[in-house]
Motif scaffolding. Structure first.
Motif, PDB file in Angstrom:
ATOM      1  N   MET A 225       0.846  -1.192   0.019  1.00 39.43           N
ATOM      2  CA  MET A 225       0.039  -0.072  -0.054  1.00 39.43           C
ATOM      3  C   MET A 225       0.807   1.296  -0.054  1.00 39.43           C
ATOM      4  O   MET A 225       0.558   2.369  -0.661  1.00 39.43           O
ATOM      5  N   VAL A 226       2.223   1.172   0.680  1.00 39.76           N
ATOM      6  CA  VAL A 226       2.799   2.497   0.683  1.00 39.76           C
ATOM      7  C   VAL A 226       3.957   2.482  -0.203  1.00 39.76           C
ATOM      8  O   VAL A 226       5.069   2.886   0.069  1.00 39.76           O
ATOM      9  N   HIS A 227       3.642   1.501  -1.356  1.00 38.02           N
ATOM     10  CA  HIS A 227       5.005   1.175  -2.340  1.00 38.02           C
ATOM     11  C   HIS A 227       5.376   2.330  -2.969  1.00 38.02           C
ATOM     12  O   HIS A 227       6.711   2.736  -3.321  1.00 38.02           O
ATOM     13  N   TYR A 228       4.458   3.115  -3.176  1.00 38.18           N
ATOM     14  CA  TYR A 228       4.735   4.368  -4.359  1.00 38.18           C
ATOM     15  C   TYR A 228       4.996   5.657  -3.340  1.00 38.18           C
ATOM     16  O   TYR A 228       5.184   6.734  -3.656  1.00 38.18           O
ATOM     17  N   LEU A 229       4.847   5.544  -1.988  1.00 34.82           N
ATOM     18  CA  LEU A 229       5.234   6.872  -1.095  1.00 34.82           C
ATOM     19  C   LEU A 229       6.459   6.840  -0.549  1.00 34.82           C
ATOM     20  O   LEU A 229       7.073   5.744  -0.026  1.00 34.82           O
ATOM     21  N   MET A 230       6.873   8.370  -0.414  1.00 38.73           N
ATOM     22  CA  MET A 230       8.228   8.230   0.424  1.00 38.73           C
ATOM     23  C   MET A 230       8.136   7.810   1.752  1.00 38.73           C
ATOM     24  O   MET A 230       7.138   8.075   2.295  1.00 38.73           O
ATOM     25  N   ASN A 231       9.242   7.266   2.121  1.00 40.19           N
ATOM     26  CA  ASN A 231       9.062   6.577   3.570  1.00 40.19           C
ATOM     27  C   ASN A 231       9.374   7.638   4.678  1.00 40.19           C
ATOM     28  O   ASN A 231      10.305   7.445   5.561  1.00 40.19           O
ATOM     29  N   THR A 232       8.503   8.731   4.879  1.00 33.35           N
ATOM     30  CA  THR A 232       8.710   9.768   5.883  1.00 33.35           C
ATOM     31  C   THR A 232       7.624   9.991   6.871  1.00 33.35           C
ATOM     32  O   THR A 232       7.740  10.333   8.224  1.00 33.35           O
ATOM     33  N   TYR A 233       6.661   8.771   7.149  1.00 30.01           N
ATOM     34  CA  TYR A 233       5.787   8.645   8.025  1.00 30.01           C
ATOM     35  C   TYR A 233       5.750   7.413   8.494  1.00 30.01           C
ATOM     36  O   TYR A 233       5.867   6.249   7.867  1.00 30.01           O
ATOM     37  N   ALA A 234       5.725   7.097  10.006  1.00 31.13           N
ATOM     38  CA  ALA A 234       5.355   5.806  10.531  1.00 31.13           C
ATOM     39  C   ALA A 234       4.022   5.709  10.661  1.00 31.13           C
ATOM     40  O   ALA A 234       3.411   6.354  11.934  1.00 31.13           O
ATOM     41  N   ARG A 235       3.147   5.437   9.738  1.00 33.18           N
ATOM     42  CA  ARG A 235       1.476   5.376   9.906  1.00 33.18           C
ATOM     43  C   ARG A 235       1.032   4.335  10.709  1.00 33.18           C
ATOM     44  O   ARG A 235       1.649   3.094  10.753  1.00 33.18           O
ATOM     45  N   LEU A 236      -0.075   4.722  11.380  1.00 33.60           N
ATOM     46  CA  LEU A 236      -1.190   3.546  12.030  1.00 33.60           C
ATOM     47  C   LEU A 236      -1.694   2.907  10.921  1.00 33.60           C
ATOM     48  O   LEU A 236      -2.323   3.645   9.939  1.00 33.60           O
ATOM     49  N   PRO A 237      -2.197   1.818  11.110  1.00 39.91           N
ATOM     50  CA  PRO A 237      -2.807   1.009  10.168  1.00 39.91           C
ATOM     51  C   PRO A 237      -4.273   1.426  10.033  1.00 39.91           C
ATOM     52  O   PRO A 237      -5.142   0.460  10.416  1.00 39.91           O
ATOM     53  N   VAL A 238      -4.586   2.518   9.798  1.00 40.09           N
ATOM     54  CA  VAL A 238      -5.926   2.783   9.589  1.00 40.09           C
ATOM     55  C   VAL A 238      -6.219   3.808   8.631  1.00 40.09           C
ATOM     56  O   VAL A 238      -5.490   4.632   8.432  1.00 40.09           O
ATOM     57  N   ALA A 239      -7.239   3.717   7.677  1.00 39.51           N
ATOM     58  CA  ALA A 239      -7.416   4.679   6.402  1.00 39.51           C
ATOM     59  C   ALA A 239      -8.848   5.362   6.998  1.00 39.51           C
ATOM     60  O   ALA A 239      -9.856   4.744   6.919  1.00 39.51           O
ATOM     61  N   LEU A 240      -8.636   6.762   7.175  1.00 39.16           N
ATOM     62  CA  LEU A 240      -9.891   7.292   7.615  1.00 39.16           C
ATOM     63  C   LEU A 240     -10.487   7.940   6.283  1.00 39.16           C
ATOM     64  O   LEU A 240      -9.902   8.843   5.870  1.00 39.16           O
ATOM     65  N   VAL A 241     -11.845   7.862   6.318  1.00 37.75           N
ATOM     66  CA  VAL A 241     -12.673   8.300   5.031  1.00 37.75           C
ATOM     67  C   VAL A 241     -13.677   9.310   5.251  1.00 37.75           C
ATOM     68  O   VAL A 241     -14.024   9.843   4.340  1.00 37.75           O
ATOM     69  N   LYS A 242     -14.026   9.483   6.558  1.00 39.14           N
ATOM     70  CA  LYS A 242     -15.307  10.438   6.772  1.00 39.14           C
ATOM     71  C   LYS A 242     -15.280  10.914   8.094  1.00 39.14           C
ATOM     72  O   LYS A 242     -14.405  10.539   8.961  1.00 39.14           O
ATOM     73  N   GLY A 243     -15.746  12.220   8.252  1.00 45.39           N
ATOM     74  CA  GLY A 243     -15.579  12.801   9.727  1.00 45.39           C
ATOM     75  C   GLY A 243     -16.755  13.728   9.841  1.00 45.39           C
ATOM     76  O   GLY A 243     -17.236  14.444   8.785  1.00 45.39           O
ATOM     77  N   LYS A 244     -17.053  13.830  11.172  1.00 41.34           N
ATOM     78  CA  LYS A 244     -18.173  14.744  11.344  1.00 41.34           C
ATOM     79  C   LYS A 244     -18.045  15.179  12.659  1.00 41.34           C
ATOM     80  O   LYS A 244     -18.062  14.368  13.643  1.00 41.34           O
ATOM     81  N   GLY A 245     -17.893  16.365  13.169  1.00 42.41           N
ATOM     82  CA  GLY A 245     -17.866  17.040  14.560  1.00 42.41           C
ATOM     83  C   GLY A 245     -16.395  16.335  15.313  1.00 42.41           C
ATOM     84  O   GLY A 245     -15.538  16.406  14.272  1.00 42.41           O
ATOM     85  N   ALA A 246     -16.480  15.723  16.305  1.00 38.10           N
ATOM     86  CA  ALA A 246     -15.043  15.276  16.923  1.00 38.10           C
ATOM     87  C   ALA A 246     -14.991  13.630  16.250  1.00 38.10           C
ATOM     88  O   ALA A 246     -14.241  12.993  17.118  1.00 38.10           O
ATOM     89  N   TRP A 247     -15.954  13.241  15.539  1.00 36.66           N
ATOM     90  CA  TRP A 247     -15.835  11.788  15.180  1.00 36.66           C
ATOM     91  C   TRP A 247     -15.032  11.731  13.789  1.00 36.66           C
ATOM     92  O   TRP A 247     -15.356  12.302  12.753  1.00 36.66           O
TER      93      TRP A 247
END
Ligand code: PLP
Length: 388
Positions: free
Chosen positions: A1-23
């Motif tokens: 998944m991170v094959h094409y990205l520069m290795n500058t972040y130690a990312r948590l294994p979650v992809a956030l796709v939506k937000g509302k208020g504090a959630w």
């Protein structure tokens, strides 16, 4: 998944796709209470309707316009910033590092023209000002400079909160002092009461520019519109970004007229800086913050969160200290708590830890008391499960 990205972040294994208020929600529909808000960015909460409407409307009219032409929204946002801080002129850019880079350049230009080249900038240990070469040079944490030599010169680093050390460092080459009113990235460090007032006095006495980096503390985060207001003194130059447009990339530098004069057409520029989309987001953000008394909310909810954390402190011996202002709070542990962000993911809460020992809580300023209670319950559970 991170094959094409520069290795500058130690990312948590979650992809956030939506937000509302504090959630926020991930790709699988799981919800998380957001105690990070994009690191002090989405202060009005995710997808605030007023910001969404302003950006959508602007997107239908005009995305981008070069600074070769007049951009009326810039004047409007600059006026809102000045009316909520001090008289001056604004330069718009796209991030905190760029705002600080602009501040450093403006200070240098002013000092070269008006102070016979006395352009050295005193900055603080533990500070963080961004990732460009000049801003890492001004950052008082060696780890951000490591491997990037040659680092630009002209900066001297002194201990934060220490007036004597600052006085010792001032010499005939000094032109300015640069600092955060509360240090964010080093773990939420609040300087001693009166520190800014003393700095202001020293800068006036020695003819130095006082530059405040309000990138993290600004726009209501600490229970004042800007954190310098806790001490009742004004800087000569101030930078902001993060919460300025509630998540749309935008940064700004405000300088008092006598310093701002050092920039003339051609001195500094940015292709995207101040573009109509970013400005519409910024105008909607600040107008909403003022209309909805978000500064007071930040102060009140900050006190509520602080009290709830003191309760946790009494039952969890690993908590050493709770500190901060408004909704910018650091909780120090005498144990390694670097796993809290991933523990939080399984519980349904986004958490941020600095240097393995400090939990930094910078939730949206619109967070309710009930949501704070929910966050405290989840953190309490995690600490109990880990025997902390
Ligand atoms: C005080 C301060 N200054 C500058 C920056 C850099 O901002 P950006 O990441 O938008 O370049 C940050 C980012 O965390 C910050 O906290």
């Amino acid at each position: 998944m991170v094959h094409y990205l520069m290795n500058t972040y130690a990312r948590l294994p979650v992809a956030l796709v939506k937000g509302k208020g504090a959630w926020v929600w991930d790709v699988d529909g799981k919800s998380y209470l957001d105690m990070v808000s994009g690191i002090a960015v989405c202060s009005l909460g995710h997808c605030h309707p007023d910001v969404v409407n302003a950006v959508s409307e602007q997107a239908r009219n005009l995305f981008h316009c070069s600074n070769l032409y007049i951009i009326p929204q810039q004047e409007h946002l600059a006026e809102l910033i000045v009316n909520n801080s001090f008289d001056g002129r604004v330069f718009f850019c796209n991030s905190g590092a760029e705002a600080n880079e602009a501040a450093i350049k403006l200070a240098r230009r002013y000092c070269n023209e008006r102070k016979q080249g006395a352009a050295k900038i005193i900055a603080m240990e533990g500070s963080f000002h961004g990732r460009t070469l000049a801003t890492v040079a001004a950052t008082g944490q060696a780890r951000f400079r490591q491997g990037f030599d040659p680092i630009p010169g002209g900066f001297e680093i002194v201990p934060y909160g220490d007036i004597d050390a600052l006085l010792d460092a001032i010499d005939e080459d000094t032109g300015a002092v640069l600092l955060e009113p509360i240090q964010g990235e080093s773990g939420v460090h609040v300087p001693p009461d009166g520190y800014l007032r003393q700095l202001r006095k020293i800068c006036d006495e020695y003819g130095l520019l006082l530059i405040l980096d309000e990138v993290q503390t600004g726009i209501a985060r600490t229970g004042r519109f800007f954190a310098y207001m806790h001490e009742g003194v004004e800087p000569d130059i101030m930078t902001m970004a993060k919460a300025l447009a509630n998540g749309f990339p935008a940064g700004a530098m405000l300088a008092k007229p006598f310093v701002a004069d050092a920039f003339t057409p051609g001195s500094h520029a940015s292709t995207f800086g101040g573009n109509p989309l970013a400005m519409s987001a910024g105008i909607a953000t600040i107008s909403t913050i003022m209309r909805d008394n978000i500064v007071d909310k930040s102060l009140q909810q900050g006190m509520y969160l602080m009290n709830r954390l003191h309760e946790l402190e009494r039952i969890h011996p690993s908590i050493k200290e709770v500190r901060g202002r408004g909704l910018m709070i650091g909780v120090d542990f005498d144990a390694d708590v670097s796993s809290l962000p991933s523990d939080g993911l399984s519980k349904g809460i986004l958490l941020n830890v600095i240097k393995g020992h400090t939990l930094r809580l910078v939730p949206p300023l619109v967070i309710s008391s009930q949501e704070i209670d929910q966050a405290m319950d989840m953190i309490d559970d995690i600490l109990k499960e880990k025997g902390l």
